[in-house]
Each structure stands twice: as structure tokens, then as C-alpha cells.
Design an enzyme around this catalytic site. Sequence first.
Site, PDB file in Angstrom:
ATOM      1  N   SER A 238       0.808  -1.221   0.138  1.00 34.47           N
ATOM      2  CA  SER A 238      -0.041  -0.053   0.023  1.00 34.47           C
ATOM      3  C   SER A 238       0.752   1.392  -0.083  1.00 34.47           C
ATOM      4  CB  SER A 238      -0.842   0.106   1.328  1.00 34.47           C
ATOM      5  OG  SER A 238      -1.876   1.049   1.177  1.00 34.47           O
ATOM      6  N   GLN A 260      -1.107   4.514   6.412  1.00 35.39           N
ATOM      7  CA  GLN A 260      -0.367   3.682   5.427  1.00 35.39           C
ATOM      8  C   GLN A 260       0.558   2.755   5.934  1.00 35.39           C
ATOM      9  OE1 GLN A 260      -2.003   3.085   2.539  1.00 35.39           O
ATOM     10  NE2 GLN A 260      -3.817   4.156   3.426  1.00 35.39           N
ATOM     11  N   HIS A 263      -0.021  -0.795   7.802  1.00 39.96           N
ATOM     12  CA  HIS A 263      -0.482  -1.990   6.820  1.00 39.96           C
ATOM     13  C   HIS A 263       0.566  -2.962   6.922  1.00 39.96           C
ATOM     14  CE1 HIS A 263      -4.496  -1.218   5.154  1.00 39.96           C
ATOM     15  NE2 HIS A 263      -4.153   0.093   4.854  1.00 39.96           N
ATOM     16  N   GLU A 328      -0.891   5.163  -5.118  1.00 42.12           N
ATOM     17  CA  GLU A 328      -2.136   4.556  -5.141  1.00 42.12           C
ATOM     18  C   GLU A 328      -2.930   5.581  -4.535  1.00 42.12           C
ATOM     19  OE1 GLU A 328      -3.766   0.684  -2.626  1.00 42.12           O
ATOM     20  OE2 GLU A 328      -1.773   1.611  -2.185  1.00 42.12           O
ATOM     21  N   HIS A 329      -2.652   6.295  -3.326  1.00 46.69           N
ATOM     22  CA  HIS A 329      -3.441   7.201  -2.575  1.00 46.69           C
ATOM     23  C   HIS A 329      -2.835   8.584  -2.744  1.00 46.69           C
ATOM     24  CE1 HIS A 329      -4.487   3.276  -0.657  1.00 46.69           C
ATOM     25  NE2 HIS A 329      -5.584   3.716  -0.585  1.00 46.69           N
ATOM     26  N   ASP A 362     -11.007   3.857   2.186  1.00 46.60           N
ATOM     27  CA  ASP A 362     -11.001   2.625   2.396  1.00 46.60           C
ATOM     28  C   ASP A 362     -12.203   1.926   2.703  1.00 46.60           C
ATOM     29  OD1 ASP A 362      -8.341   2.573   2.096  1.00 46.60           O
ATOM     30  OD2 ASP A 362      -7.927   2.400   4.062  1.00 46.60           O
ATOM     31  N   GLU A 416      -1.094  -5.303 -48.128  1.00 51.85           N
ATOM     32  CA  GLU A 416      -0.714  -6.339 -47.155  1.00 51.85           C
ATOM     33  C   GLU A 416      -0.513  -7.580 -47.534  1.00 51.85           C
ATOM     34  OE1 GLU A 416      -3.214  -6.094 -43.615  1.00 51.85           O
ATOM     35  OE2 GLU A 416      -2.782  -3.816 -43.043  1.00 51.85           O
ATOM     36  N   HIS A 421      -8.374 -12.024 -48.111  1.00 51.80           N
ATOM     37  CA  HIS A 421      -9.150 -10.897 -47.371  1.00 51.80           C
ATOM     38  C   HIS A 421      -9.736 -10.151 -48.484  1.00 51.80           C
ATOM     39  CE1 HIS A 421      -6.950 -11.842 -43.796  1.00 51.80           C
ATOM     40  NE2 HIS A 421      -7.436 -10.967 -43.249  1.00 51.80           N
TER      41      HIS A 421
END
Length: 468
Positions: A238, A260, A263, A328-329, A362, A416, A421
Site C-alpha cells: 500500500s 498507510q 498496513h 495509489e492514494h 478504504d 498487405e 481477405h
Amino acid sequence: MRTVVLGPGERLKPAQLTRKGVLPADVVSAARDIVATVRTEGDAALSRYARDLDGVELESLRLPDEALAHALDAVEPAFAAALERAAAQIRAFHERELTQSWFTTRPDGTLLGVKVTPVAAAGIYVPGGRAQYPSTVLMNAIPAKVAGVERVVMVTPPQRDAAPGEPPVSPYTLAAAHLAGVDEVYLVGGAQAVAALAYGTETVPRVDVITGPGNAYVAAAKQIVSGDVGIDMVAGPSEVCVLADATAEPAVVAADLMAQAEHDPLAACYLVTCDAAFAGEVQAAIDILVRQSPRAAITQESLAGESMVIVAADLDAALDAVNTIAPEHLELHCADALGLVGRIRNAGAIFVGAWSSEPLGDYVAGPNHTLPTGGTALFSSPLSVENFQKKSSVVCYTPAGLMADAPATQRLAEAEGLWAHALSVGLRRRQLEQGSAALAPEALAAADLTRIAWPGDGADAIAAGAEV
């Protein structure tokens, strides 16, 4: 927290961050062995890992449905009320993410569009063992159900200290599973749970998508099975980044960084400011607050090892540092916090202003807390309803639409070197121009098929077709 001071005109460099980035080779190797063993041995491997790694002898890998149905009865009313509030707000937020199938027609009648379909089955991984993460259940199961997934499966490690006669799962986690609409619960954790979800066993049917956080072995297993099954992301530790000016309250910023840090010893916390004196006040506040933390050892290890203070010369450099971190945050503790949102390019979630505590996100705010870590906010997004949906393009041409687009299609195929095709389109043109008899075997045997495939339409024909 180590401090980096950026001089005038200096910008934070990615190399100055302490991120490890790559899963350790020994972890990946061990996870690969576990995945292969589960694919080969199925339930027998799952039961053996539960005994050897979790210390639990299981009678059944699947939790009885009755235990899930009565899960809310096993928790106190105040927790149930908190869970219901969080679930309602998470569901309301994700309902706004729903996208519908859509179709449009061109003037020539050609119909084009997108068909949106939920996956049939999703597996959510919920860390367990001695811990409990009901919020993780809500954040993963609710968007799946909002997307329309019929079968949502939860896997979680069995708890070894469950009371006799009680399910070896946290009652809080189980209550969240019931409230979020989880259909099945399996007592399996670690890389072996990811393997079971990805490939199926005698008891655990395979799923289409796997989401949810876990330790390094879980992350490695998700990386290994990706491609055989969909995954949300390979999540790392985190992270939080706080951008603060002198108007912020040092004790509040300190608590947010600690939220944080507690964690995981590998959690990364960043304070970015233009005020060196303020940074010192935050450090002093941390020293006071951490003394009473029941998770002081983890918090201190994270702040000492994986965290840093960046003192920038000006706001532009500070914002550049935030975007380089791609956290992340991100919390904006600034006088004009809302005015800065437009200058943030890279962040999993942005918490704007002094009252927007990250822990609100959260648990109860509504947006998903499963977010890109390790700088992957440069290119990744939070978990959403879209993780549980797939899209199919729909193409339905009319004869007029075919004739309009055929010349350009055949010219591109010719460039191509893809003869069949062009022939696929050319035969349809021939049918419309000359009738089905022109496609009879004897007619085709006598025809110049290369001329049909590559008729040499010029730019005028292609432009004329585009105008139809």
C-alpha cells in the site's frame, strides 16, 4: 523518513524512489510450483496446503451455504449497521459506472455497435488467516454483482483458531460476503487459491476473472495465470502520498501517513511539500503519535525503510513529484486543494481537502479501494464494474454499406498481400453486381479470381464509396 530536498529547477527522478518493483524470483518460482501442483492434483493439493501452510485440517473445502446465509446474525448490530452503510454507498457509486450496449447506423443502413456482457463467474480473493478484511469483500463482490455476474466466488484462507463448531472464517468477513451477494465461499488461501479459481478442481469450479489483494505469493500466482483468466492487477504494498502546504495540520498529516504505514513494513508513505519547517513539524508529530500505536513496530519500519519526505522548491516541482510517484492514494492538504485536481495526472485515488481522510475511502465513501500500486497509476485504474464486463463489437453491413467500403478494404488488403481477405469482399461485390450465378463453381473456375480480389479500384472509386 528520509528527506530529499529539490533545489530550484530540480525535479524528482524515478530512481530516487525506493520501490522494489519486481516480485522476487524465489516467490515467483514457488508460486509457479504451487499453481502447477494444483492443476495436476486438484482438491488433494488444496487440502494438503491447508494442512501444511494454514495449519487447518478441513472436512470440506466449501463453506456450507447455511453459514453464509446466517452470517449477519453472528455479528454485533453496530458492525452490521456500519457494513450496510458502506455496502449501500459502494453499490450506489458503482451503479453509476454501468455502461450499456449501444448501436448506431450509417446512412447506408450499416449497423455498428458494442454489446456489453458480464462475465459468467468471478473469483474474489480475500486475505484471511488471523486477519479479517470485510471491506475487501465489499469492494470486490459489489461491483461484480452490479456488473451482472451470476456467480461470485470468494476464496479466503481458513483460520486455525476457530472455535469448535464455528466456521474457520472471520464472522466479519462472512457477514460482508452475505451482504455483498457472494454465492460461494471456499476455504482456500495463497497461490493455491488463485490456481483453483483459474483452472478449477473437483470442488472449485473455474472462474473467468480473479480480483482482490493478497501477499506476494498471491500476486505472483495472479501474474502466472493471467491470460488463462482475467485479473484486476498485480498489487504491491500500500502507498500514500500527501501533498501539503503550511495551512495543513501537522498532526493530521502525520496520522494519515501512519494510516498507510501500519498496513505493512513495505508500505510506502510520501510527504511532498514546499515548506521544510512544516515537514519537520509532521516528523515531530509522528514521533508523538506512534508511541501509543498498537502497531508501532510495523509503522516505524515502514516509515524508516520505504518512506520519504520531498521538499520541493515550488508548487510546480511539488506537483511534478506527485505525478512522478504516481501513488495509489493521494491526499491534497492545500489551501486550494480542489483547484489542483486538474494538475494531477497520475494517482489511483485523489482525496481533496483537509476533511477527506483516506480511511474514509478504504471503507465507506463509495469509490473502490482496490487501486493501482507501485507507480502503475501511470497507466492503470481502480477496480470497477468494467473489470467484470466484456465488450463485443457488432458489425452488420447492408449491401449498400458493403459496396461503399469494399474498394478501400480491397486496396488495403492488397497492400498487405492478403489475397483471400480481398477475395472475401470481392466475391460479395460480384454477387451484388452480377447475381448469385456469378458465384457458381463453373463461373468461378473460368473467372480471374485475382482480378476479383484486387480489381484495381482507384482513389476516385474509394472516395465515391465513402460518400454513399
